[in-house]
Design a protein around this motif. Structure first.
Motif, PDB file in Angstrom:
ATOM      1  N   GLU A 363      46.616  45.498  35.600  1.00  0.00           N
ATOM      2  CA  GLU A 363      45.830  45.281  36.826  1.00  0.00           C
ATOM      3  C   GLU A 363      44.894  44.083  36.680  1.00  0.00           C
ATOM      4  O   GLU A 363      43.871  44.005  37.357  1.00  0.00           O
ATOM      5  N   ILE A 364      45.224  43.151  35.812  1.00  0.00           N
ATOM      6  CA  ILE A 364      44.318  42.049  35.500  1.00  0.00           C
ATOM      7  C   ILE A 364      44.734  40.791  36.251  1.00  0.00           C
ATOM      8  O   ILE A 364      45.863  40.312  36.113  1.00  0.00           O
ATOM      9  N   ALA A 365      43.814  40.239  37.055  1.00  0.00           N
ATOM     10  CA  ALA A 365      44.104  39.027  37.830  1.00  0.00           C
ATOM     11  C   ALA A 365      42.832  38.559  38.523  1.00  0.00           C
ATOM     12  O   ALA A 365      41.844  39.297  38.601  1.00  0.00           O
ATOM     13  N   GLY A 366      42.877  37.345  39.041  1.00  0.00           N
ATOM     14  CA  GLY A 366      41.789  36.910  39.907  1.00  0.00           C
ATOM     15  C   GLY A 366      41.739  37.763  41.160  1.00  0.00           C
ATOM     16  O   GLY A 366      40.686  38.289  41.547  1.00  0.00           O
ATOM     17  N   LEU A 367      42.893  37.925  41.814  1.00  0.00           N
ATOM     18  CA  LEU A 367      43.061  38.809  42.973  1.00  0.00           C
ATOM     19  C   LEU A 367      44.218  39.744  42.674  1.00  0.00           C
ATOM     20  O   LEU A 367      45.306  39.294  42.309  1.00  0.00           O
ATOM     21  N   LYS A 368      44.018  41.058  42.840  1.00  0.00           N
ATOM     22  CA  LYS A 368      45.095  42.023  42.618  1.00  0.00           C
ATOM     23  C   LYS A 368      45.128  43.028  43.773  1.00  0.00           C
ATOM     24  O   LYS A 368      44.191  43.802  43.965  1.00  0.00           O
ATOM     25  N   PHE A 369      46.214  42.992  44.544  1.00  0.00           N
ATOM     26  CA  PHE A 369      46.299  43.868  45.710  1.00  0.00           C
ATOM     27  C   PHE A 369      47.601  44.655  45.723  1.00  0.00           C
ATOM     28  O   PHE A 369      48.679  44.119  45.436  1.00  0.00           O
ATOM     29  N   HIS A 370      47.474  45.931  46.072  1.00  0.00           N
ATOM     30  CA  HIS A 370      48.608  46.773  46.424  1.00  0.00           C
ATOM     31  C   HIS A 370      48.557  46.994  47.938  1.00  0.00           C
ATOM     32  O   HIS A 370      47.514  47.351  48.476  1.00  0.00           O
ATOM     33  N   ALA A 371      49.672  46.782  48.583  1.00  0.00           N
ATOM     34  CA  ALA A 371      49.780  46.938  50.037  1.00  0.00           C
ATOM     35  C   ALA A 371      48.819  46.014  50.794  1.00  0.00           C
ATOM     36  O   ALA A 371      48.046  46.483  51.634  1.00  0.00           O
ATOM     37  N   PRO A 372      48.889  44.716  50.539  1.00  0.00           N
ATOM     38  CA  PRO A 372      48.062  43.793  51.327  1.00  0.00           C
ATOM     39  C   PRO A 372      48.707  43.496  52.679  1.00  0.00           C
ATOM     40  O   PRO A 372      49.025  42.338  52.999  1.00  0.00           O
ATOM     41  N   ILE A 373      48.891  44.533  53.464  1.00  0.00           N
ATOM     42  CA  ILE A 373      49.605  44.394  54.735  1.00  0.00           C
ATOM     43  C   ILE A 373      48.811  43.501  55.690  1.00  0.00           C
ATOM     44  O   ILE A 373      47.621  43.723  55.918  1.00  0.00           O
ATOM     45  N   ASP A 374      49.461  42.476  56.210  1.00  0.00           N
ATOM     46  CA  ASP A 374      48.835  41.536  57.152  1.00  0.00           C
ATOM     47  C   ASP A 374      47.534  40.940  56.603  1.00  0.00           C
ATOM     48  O   ASP A 374      46.600  40.654  57.352  1.00  0.00           O
ATOM     49  N   MET A 375      47.465  40.758  55.305  1.00  0.00           N
ATOM     50  CA  MET A 375      46.285  40.164  54.677  1.00  0.00           C
ATOM     51  C   MET A 375      46.399  38.643  54.678  1.00  0.00           C
ATOM     52  O   MET A 375      47.478  38.083  54.464  1.00  0.00           O
ATOM     53  N   LEU A 376      45.278  37.974  54.903  1.00  0.00           N
ATOM     54  CA  LEU A 376      45.202  36.519  54.824  1.00  0.00           C
ATOM     55  C   LEU A 376      44.430  36.146  53.564  1.00  0.00           C
ATOM     56  O   LEU A 376      43.262  36.522  53.405  1.00  0.00           O
ATOM     57  N   ILE A 377      45.085  35.413  52.656  1.00  0.00           N
ATOM     58  CA  ILE A 377      44.457  34.932  51.419  1.00  0.00           C
ATOM     59  C   ILE A 377      44.422  33.417  51.519  1.00  0.00           C
ATOM     60  O   ILE A 377      45.442  32.748  51.339  1.00  0.00           O
ATOM     61  N   LYS A 378      43.256  32.866  51.816  1.00  0.00           N
ATOM     62  CA  LYS A 378      43.191  31.466  52.258  1.00  0.00           C
ATOM     63  C   LYS A 378      42.074  30.696  51.563  1.00  0.00           C
ATOM     64  O   LYS A 378      40.944  31.173  51.435  1.00  0.00           O
ATOM     65  N   ASN A 379      42.411  29.490  51.118  1.00  0.00           N
ATOM     66  CA  ASN A 379      41.425  28.502  50.649  1.00  0.00           C
ATOM     67  C   ASN A 379      40.562  29.000  49.495  1.00  0.00           C
ATOM     68  O   ASN A 379      39.395  28.642  49.386  1.00  0.00           O
ATOM     69  N   ASN A 380      41.140  29.808  48.628  1.00  0.00           N
ATOM     70  CA  ASN A 380      40.426  30.249  47.440  1.00  0.00           C
ATOM     71  C   ASN A 380      40.723  29.312  46.275  1.00  0.00           C
ATOM     72  O   ASN A 380      41.807  28.742  46.178  1.00  0.00           O
ATOM     73  N   GLN A 381      39.756  29.160  45.376  1.00  0.00           N
ATOM     74  CA  GLN A 381      39.950  28.414  44.136  1.00  0.00           C
ATOM     75  C   GLN A 381      39.915  29.423  42.993  1.00  0.00           C
ATOM     76  O   GLN A 381      38.916  30.123  42.793  1.00  0.00           O
ATOM     77  N   ILE A 382      41.041  29.508  42.252  1.00  0.00           N
ATOM     78  CA  ILE A 382      41.202  30.540  41.233  1.00  0.00           C
ATOM     79  C   ILE A 382      41.691  29.890  39.952  1.00  0.00           C
ATOM     80  O   ILE A 382      42.764  29.278  39.927  1.00  0.00           O
ATOM     81  N   HIS A 383      40.912  30.023  38.875  1.00  0.00           N
ATOM     82  CA  HIS A 383      41.329  29.406  37.617  1.00  0.00           C
ATOM     83  C   HIS A 383      40.744  30.160  36.432  1.00  0.00           C
ATOM     84  O   HIS A 383      39.730  30.851  36.540  1.00  0.00           O
ATOM     85  N   ASN A 384      41.426  30.039  35.299  1.00  0.00           N
ATOM     86  CA  ASN A 384      41.045  30.725  34.063  1.00  0.00           C
ATOM     87  C   ASN A 384      40.867  32.228  34.293  1.00  0.00           C
ATOM     88  O   ASN A 384      39.876  32.833  33.889  1.00  0.00           O
ATOM     89  N   THR A 385      41.862  32.826  34.929  1.00  0.00           N
ATOM     90  CA  THR A 385      41.800  34.252  35.251  1.00  0.00           C
ATOM     91  C   THR A 385      42.932  35.047  34.598  1.00  0.00           C
ATOM     92  O   THR A 385      43.148  36.198  34.955  1.00  0.00           O
ATOM     93  N   GLY A 386      43.640  34.453  33.645  1.00  0.00           N
ATOM     94  CA  GLY A 386      44.828  35.109  33.103  1.00  0.00           C
ATOM     95  C   GLY A 386      45.955  34.982  34.112  1.00  0.00           C
ATOM     96  O   GLY A 386      46.853  34.161  33.976  1.00  0.00           O
ATOM     97  N   ARG A 387      45.901  35.781  35.137  1.00  0.00           N
ATOM     98  CA  ARG A 387      46.819  35.675  36.282  1.00  0.00           C
ATOM     99  C   ARG A 387      45.989  35.350  37.512  1.00  0.00           C
ATOM    100  O   ARG A 387      44.924  35.917  37.710  1.00  0.00           O
ATOM    101  N   GLY A 388      46.491  34.449  38.360  1.00  0.00           N
ATOM    102  CA  GLY A 388      45.733  34.046  39.543  1.00  0.00           C
ATOM    103  C   GLY A 388      45.738  35.104  40.633  1.00  0.00           C
ATOM    104  O   GLY A 388      44.747  35.792  40.862  1.00  0.00           O
ATOM    105  N   ILE A 389      46.873  35.240  41.325  1.00  0.00           N
ATOM    106  CA  ILE A 389      47.034  36.210  42.416  1.00  0.00           C
ATOM    107  C   ILE A 389      48.191  37.139  42.060  1.00  0.00           C
ATOM    108  O   ILE A 389      49.262  36.689  41.663  1.00  0.00           O
ATOM    109  N   TRP A 390      47.969  38.438  42.236  1.00  0.00           N
ATOM    110  CA  TRP A 390      49.016  39.435  41.970  1.00  0.00           C
ATOM    111  C   TRP A 390      49.157  40.300  43.214  1.00  0.00           C
ATOM    112  O   TRP A 390      48.260  41.075  43.546  1.00  0.00           O
ATOM    113  N   LEU A 391      50.283  40.161  43.896  1.00  0.00           N
ATOM    114  CA  LEU A 391      50.587  40.957  45.080  1.00  0.00           C
ATOM    115  C   LEU A 391      51.648  41.972  44.682  1.00  0.00           C
ATOM    116  O   LEU A 391      52.815  41.642  44.508  1.00  0.00           O
ATOM    117  N   ASP A 392      51.228  43.218  44.551  1.00  0.00           N
ATOM    118  CA  ASP A 392      52.015  44.247  43.884  1.00  0.00           C
ATOM    119  C   ASP A 392      52.293  45.392  44.844  1.00  0.00           C
ATOM    120  O   ASP A 392      51.383  46.113  45.244  1.00  0.00           O
TER     121      ASP A 392
END
Length: 636
Positions: A363-392
């Motif tokens: 469960e390790i990430a900058g952003l980690k979501f289960h069921a991000p239904i109709d979610m908007l992920i916009k204009n984020n700056q993500i670095h040095n997080t192991g994993r950036g975005i995890w849509l699971d």
């Protein structure tokens, strides 16, 4: 006529609520027996939280507040919410920690302090062991407690001897910092903490320890329409946030609707900074307590339990999390299991996640979501997080757009067991592994992808898909991979990148790894540079095998720049504006790529907001490419 009467009554209700709204003030110099006015402020935020109602504002003034805010009431709707805000221009800090003094020298640079257990009241982080589904403790027990010196957290050890030795932890990203360590013992009466502060004398520095499991989190679910704005919040003893557990963050919404979390600085959470997660009634670490069933089976059961108690747009989600800075969290910047549906995650800066690496988990990430239904992920700056975005699981109707993601050691974006549709457009992916695709039904357009793509199919897990823009389950299916669309992307092989024989089967620069996918992809208008390769059968593309462009992140004057030397003349490829009509519908979910309100996608602007050429848009995230080495201002 009846409709007009209903509208009139609704408007009068809103006006009445606004007319009766109260602004409460909080000051470190106040008193909780005061009235909460500007002249007679409360001393704690919690005092105001006990009485604030829909439409009220709680304004907190300069100072440090060592408390956990537990909102008792929520707002009525988006227009009548309860606002918690830092007074404009004032620095307001909420801490989950307490200052500890009177350290005694133990041995060498190791110091000791004995604290009565009564100090911690009902919750002692030094007896609370970090645990949960998909958690890997890596050979030692970890506690939700933490020790800080001058704002920097120390590394936990499993015994006093290891603290005395304090050898660098080989997996830590900061080797020198990993020699600053601590260990605790708890008996019936006292908590004893040993800490190796190295060159520091703790009695002459600021030393703090975690004392609360959160800074801002309601005990009860369903506390809706809260705004939290402008605070610095840090140092909380957060428990591991599994998707099958109640997810308690340093700040969290707890299975509610309509929160706005904006303009905050969130840091030093033992696990997660911000949670938009599920409640406890639908299961709490159920796999850990019943390992006979697989984790996937347990999570499917959690989903159906959530549906039974009303998981839907009407009562859950629709949060806005924007303009926050989140760092120094060891699990994730933001997580959400089921509770983040229909939400917006925008303009956040997330970095330095999972830097100690003394534990790990799925469960390790900058952003980690289960069921991000109709979610908007916009204009984020993500670095040095192991994993950036995890849509699971159950990513459907989701859009990931305009994000800058780089310097991650695992990957930039991982899409796992989803059926789509989801759209990934106008992003910059610069880590060694850019995309980990264990899904199907995605669309990738106008991205700069300067790393490998990993492809995996048939994971043995059946996951749900939904009726469009809904939580109503339409069916379940296994993942066979493919059914993606790749339009107008730029793929670049790293100058030093190599593909071993072992990696060629599932990782590659470009799209040729998709030969293992069961469902065919659609691709057109892409460019492949420095050895990145198109997928088999692709026809409309540019391939420049020997072109080695400069791609580099630089920082200057509080701005982030992408340094790049791509000559626009190389992109002699036929392109078109990406639309819903072009993207079509996914094979499994049979849903079209469109906005949450049902309007069609038209990708007519670039990463920087510039209008695209309607007849021949440029591949990649920038429409107005400059010839020669150019700096593009991509973030702060």
């Amino acid at each position: 006529m009846k409709t007009l009467q209903i509208v009139f009554i609704a408007l009068m209700t809103i006006f009445t609520l606004n007319a009766e709204a109260t602004e409460y003030h909080v000051s470190v110099n106040g008193n909780d027996n005061n009235k909460g006015t500007a002249a007679e402020p409360f001393k704690t935020i919690s005092a105001a939280a006990k009485i604030a109602r829909a439409g009220d504002i709680i304004t907190v003034h300069d100072g440090i507040y060592r408390e956990r805010v537990n909102p008792i009431y929520g707002g009525a709707n988006h227009l009548n919410r309860i606002v918690y805000q830092a007074a404009p221009g004032e620095k307001v800090t909420i801490k989950g920690s307490e200052i500890i003094t009177n350290w005694k020298k133990e041995k060498g640079s190791v110091w000791k302090v004995v604290i009565p257990n009564s100090f911690f009241k009902a919750y002692n982080p030094y007896s609370d062991v970090l645990m949960g589904d998909w958690f890997n403790k890596k050979g030692m027990d970890h506690h939700t407690g933490e020790v800080f010196i001058n704002g920097k957290s120390l590394y936990e050890k499993s015994n006093l001897n290891d603290v005395i030795e304090s050898k660098p932890y080989e997996e830590a990203l900061d080797q020198e910092a990993s020699t600053h360590t601590w260990y605790s013992e708890v008996d019936a009466n006292n908590t004893t903490i040993y800490a190796n502060f190295q060159k520091f004398n703790p009695n002459k520095e600021l030393v703090e320890i975690n004392a609360r499991e959160s800074c801002f989190y309601p005990d009860q679910p369903g506390i809706n329409y809260i705004t939290v704005r402008g605070f610095t919040m840090n140092q909380a003893a957060t428990q591991w946030s599994a998707p099958t557990a109640e997810q308690v963050g340093l700040i969290g919404t707890h299975w509610s609707k309509g929160w706005i979390i904006e303009n905050n600085i969130v840091s030093n959470s033992k696990s997660v900074g911000i949670t938009l997660g599920k409640d406890r009634s639908t299961g709490h670490n159920v796999w850990m307590y019943n390992p006979k069933k697989g984790g996937a089976t347990h999570y499917n059961e959690v989903v159906f339990k959530a549906l039974q108690i009303g998981w839907s747009k009407e009562i859950i989600g629709s949060h806005i999390v924007r303009n926050n800075v989140i760092f120094d969290c060891e699990q994730a910047g933001i997580v959400g299991s089921l509770g983040g549906i229909f939400s917006e995650i925008s303009n956040n800066h997330i970095y330095d996640i999972w830097t100690k690496r003394i534990f790990r988990g799925a469960e390790i990430a900058g952003l980690k979501f289960h069921a991000p239904i109709d979610m908007l992920i916009k204009n984020n700056q993500i670095h040095n997080t192991g994993r950036g975005i995890w849509l699971d699981w159950m990513t459907q109707g989701t859009r990931v757009t305009g994000n800058l993601i780089y310097d991650n050691t695992t990957d930039d974006i991982h899409v796992e067991v989803n059926h789509g549709p989801y759209l990934v457009d106008n992003n910059i992916f610069l880590s060694e592994l850019a995309i980990r695709d264990w899904s199907q039904g995605g669309a990738y357009a106008h991205n700069l992808i300067a790393g490998k793509i990993e492809v995996r199919h048939s994971t043995g897990r059946n996951t749900a898909y939904f009726l469009p823009h809904s939580t109503k389950v339409a069916g379940v299916s296994e993942i066979y991979c493919g059914d993606n669309r790749f339009f107008n992307n730029i793929f670049i092989k790293d100058e030093n990148g190599e593909e071993s024989e072992q990696e060629k089967e599932n990782q590659s620069y470009g799209l040729h790894g998709y030969k293992i996918a069961k469902y065919a992809n659609i691709s057109s208008g892409n460019s492949y540079l420095n050895g990145a390769k198109p997928q088999e059968g692709e026809t409309n593309f540019v391939e420049k095998t020997n072109l080695k462009p400069t791609i580099k992140i630089t920082k200057k004057d509080h701005h982030v720049f992408l340094e790049m030397d791509l000559d626009p003349s190389i992109f002699n490829v036929s392109t078109s504006i990406i639309t819903t009509e072009l993207l079509g519908a996914t094979f499994i979910s049979e849903a079209v790529f469109e906005n949450p309100d049902g309007t069609p996608y038209v990708l007519d602007t670039d990463f920087l907001g510039n209008e695209r050429d309607k007849n021949k848009p440029s591949p990649g995230p920038f429409e107005n490419l400059k010839k020669g080495l150019t700096l593009y201002n991509v973030g702060k």
